[in-house]
Design an enzyme around this catalytic site. Structure first.
Site, mmCIF file in Angstrom:
data_model
loop_
_atom_site.group_PDB
_atom_site.id
_atom_site.type_symbol
_atom_site.label_atom_id
_atom_site.label_comp_id
_atom_site.label_asym_id
_atom_site.label_seq_id
_atom_site.Cartn_x
_atom_site.Cartn_y
_atom_site.Cartn_z
ATOM 1 N N GLY A 34 0.766 -1.217 0.134
ATOM 2 C CA GLY A 34 -0.010 0.019 -0.143
ATOM 3 C C GLY A 34 0.664 1.192 -0.017
ATOM 4 C CB ILE A 35 -0.068 4.798 -0.161
ATOM 5 C CG1 ILE A 35 -0.758 4.412 -1.625
ATOM 6 C CG2 ILE A 35 0.422 6.063 -0.298
ATOM 7 C CD1 ILE A 35 -1.613 5.363 -2.102
ATOM 8 N N GLY A 36 2.703 4.698 1.677
ATOM 9 C CA GLY A 36 3.079 5.139 2.884
ATOM 10 C C GLY A 36 4.413 4.538 3.589
ATOM 11 C CB ILE A 55 3.984 0.751 7.130
ATOM 12 C CG1 ILE A 55 3.798 1.344 8.478
ATOM 13 C CG2 ILE A 55 3.980 -0.843 7.378
ATOM 14 C CD1 ILE A 55 2.201 1.110 9.187
ATOM 15 C CD GLU A 72 -3.909 -0.212 -4.375
ATOM 16 O OE1 GLU A 72 -4.990 -0.863 -4.648
ATOM 17 O OE2 GLU A 72 -3.933 0.595 -3.547
ATOM 18 C CB ILE A 105 -8.440 5.022 10.197
ATOM 19 C CG1 ILE A 105 -7.801 5.552 9.110
ATOM 20 C CG2 ILE A 105 -8.663 5.688 11.286
ATOM 21 C CD1 ILE A 105 -9.013 6.518 8.515
ATOM 22 N N GLY A 113 -7.968 0.057 -3.014
ATOM 23 C CA GLY A 113 -7.758 -1.362 -3.364
ATOM 24 C C GLY A 113 -7.585 -2.313 -2.249
#
Length: 430
Positions: free
Chosen positions: A211-213, A215, A234, A309, A332
């Site tokens: 994913g994004i970020g 981590i 993605e 979150i 996604g």
């Protein structure tokens, strides 16, 4: 480009009419110069609906004098659009990222004008969508009118990214640096620990979705001793480069797109944009393909890493809102959580810090009122914090609650224990 006619941005956006639905190319491909030209027409335009996913760059979508002219109907909420989406002049469409192209192709959200950013055309007349194919492919294919910012600094990527100049109605030559994000700079000790925990679950031969970020970036830093990893994700960023260059990521064990890393959009630094430029080892594909669970499941040991979150004690995962406040989007996450769960040896992972920066527990007795459930408790498998890892798949409500309490921040475990007792043990005594 000798036979290509360019016009000014102000000339190109004159085609946009009041009441139009306008698609905005997203992420690092956000066509800032076209958006600024469109916004300069705010006195002439009314009720123009803007649709996009993540946008980047120096564009203000929430200026008070634009309110009558533009309405932002977001398909994924980012920092640039968060304010307007949560106002009277915007809204959010909850949607799996894999299915957004259907909105365009089936005329549920027909596109009048698509604003895109591309690389210069090659000798055959083909431009590239560069860093972001994602939902843009479907938008361009179905839009009545396509306006392109042609940027020599946009990398030319392989896959589903090519657009012939014949498909583009107006072309604006504008050289501009792409927006950059260096996730390594935003890492904290907590994120480093979470990344280490996740990496311990990654097996040799696994196919990764990141994913994004920060981590995901930290996960990649802990994979230096792995072998034969693959990429079907993605999105990816700079952290992948050293693993490809060292041969750790070679995509040799994949069953789909063997030998190639697959993504749908790319966000990082200039080093990354240069790396993917004309690189046949990286395929940037339509999101309806990349995020299709039937494709994801074909690759062995699909390991999907996503964030949240908050998560409640039964395993319900909120990833897109803080109560009723729309913070991001479904994206996604469910596409890959489900796809990885169907993969042979797959691991769907939800990773989150145990508490917020202000000390509020992210593992909670109940989700906030109005919070959206992105990953259901029936889909959730691995949950990871800096305090450990638990696999909730097949566990009862009581078992998963106890497991989640074990990886909660110590400051909040007593509160969660009381909530557990109130919900489960007290009922049995009645």
């Amino acid at each position: 480009m000798d036979n290509v006619t360019f016009v000014s941005a102000d000339e190109a956006v004159k085609y946009i009419r009041s009441g139009n639905r306008v698609f905005i190319h997203g992420s690092a491909a956000t066509p800032v110069c076209l958006l600024e030209a469109m916004q300069r027409r705010y006195r002439e335009l009314e009720h123009v609906e803007l649709v996009s996913i993540t946008t980047m760059g120096d564009v203000n979508f929430d200026a008070p004098h634009h309110r009558r002219s533009f309405f932002f109907n977001s398909l994924f909420v980012s920092a640039a659009t968060r304010s307007v989406v949560n106002s009277d002049d915007g809204d959010y469409v909850p949607m799996f990222l894999s299915q957004i192209p259907q909105l365009f192709r089936t005329n549920i959200l027909p596109i009048d004008v698509a604003l895109i950013q591309v690389s210069p055309p090659d000798k055959h007349g083909y431009c590239s969508l560069g860093t972001s194919v994602d939902i843009a492919r479907a938008a361009i294919d179905t839009a009545k009118y396509v306006i392109a910012q042609v940027n020599p600094l946009m990398p030319r990527t392989h896959g589903d990214s090519f657009v012939h100049v014949a498909k583009i109605n107006a072309m604006v030559f504008h050289s501009a640096e792409l927006p950059e994000v260096d996730y390594a700079l935003t890492a904290t000790p907590i994120m480093e620990k979470i990344g280490y925990n996740i990496a311990s679950l990654v097996e040799d031969g696994a196919t990764l979705q990141l994913g994004i970020g920060s981590i995901p970036d930290q996960v990649l830093k802990n994979l230096g001793n792995h072998k034969d990893l693959g990429i079907h994700t993605e999105m990816f960023s700079d952290g992948i480069i050293p693993l490809i260059e060292s041969g750790i990521i070679n995509n040799s064990k994949k069953k789909v797109n063997i030998g190639r890393s697959v993504t749908s959009f790319i966000t990082g630094t200039r080093k990354l944009y240069d790396y993917v430029n004309d690189n046949p080892g990286i395929r940037v594909m339509d999101i309806s393909y990349v995020n299709d669970a039937s494709i994801i499941r074909q690759n062995p040991k699909a390991t999907a890493i996503n964030s949240a979150i908050e998560i409640d004690l039964t395993g319900q995962v909120c990833s897109d809102s803080i109560g009723t406040y729309q913070f991001s989007g479904i994206g996604g996450q469910m596409d890959f959580i489900h796809g990885a769960s169907l993969s042979k040896g797959g691991k769907p992972i939800i990773a989150l810090p145990s508490q917020t920066n202000t000390g509020i527990s992210r593992i909670v007795p109940f989700l906030k009122e109005g919070a959206g459930v992105v990953t259901t408790r029936g889909h959730v498998h691995w949950v990871i914090t800096e305090y450990g890892m638990v696999d909730l798949f097949g566990k009862s409500l009581k078992q998963r609650a106890k497991a989640l309490i074990e990886i909660a921040h110590p400051n909040h475990q007593e509160m969660l224990d009381r909530s557990f007792f109130k919900r489960f043990e007290k009922v049995e005594d009645q």
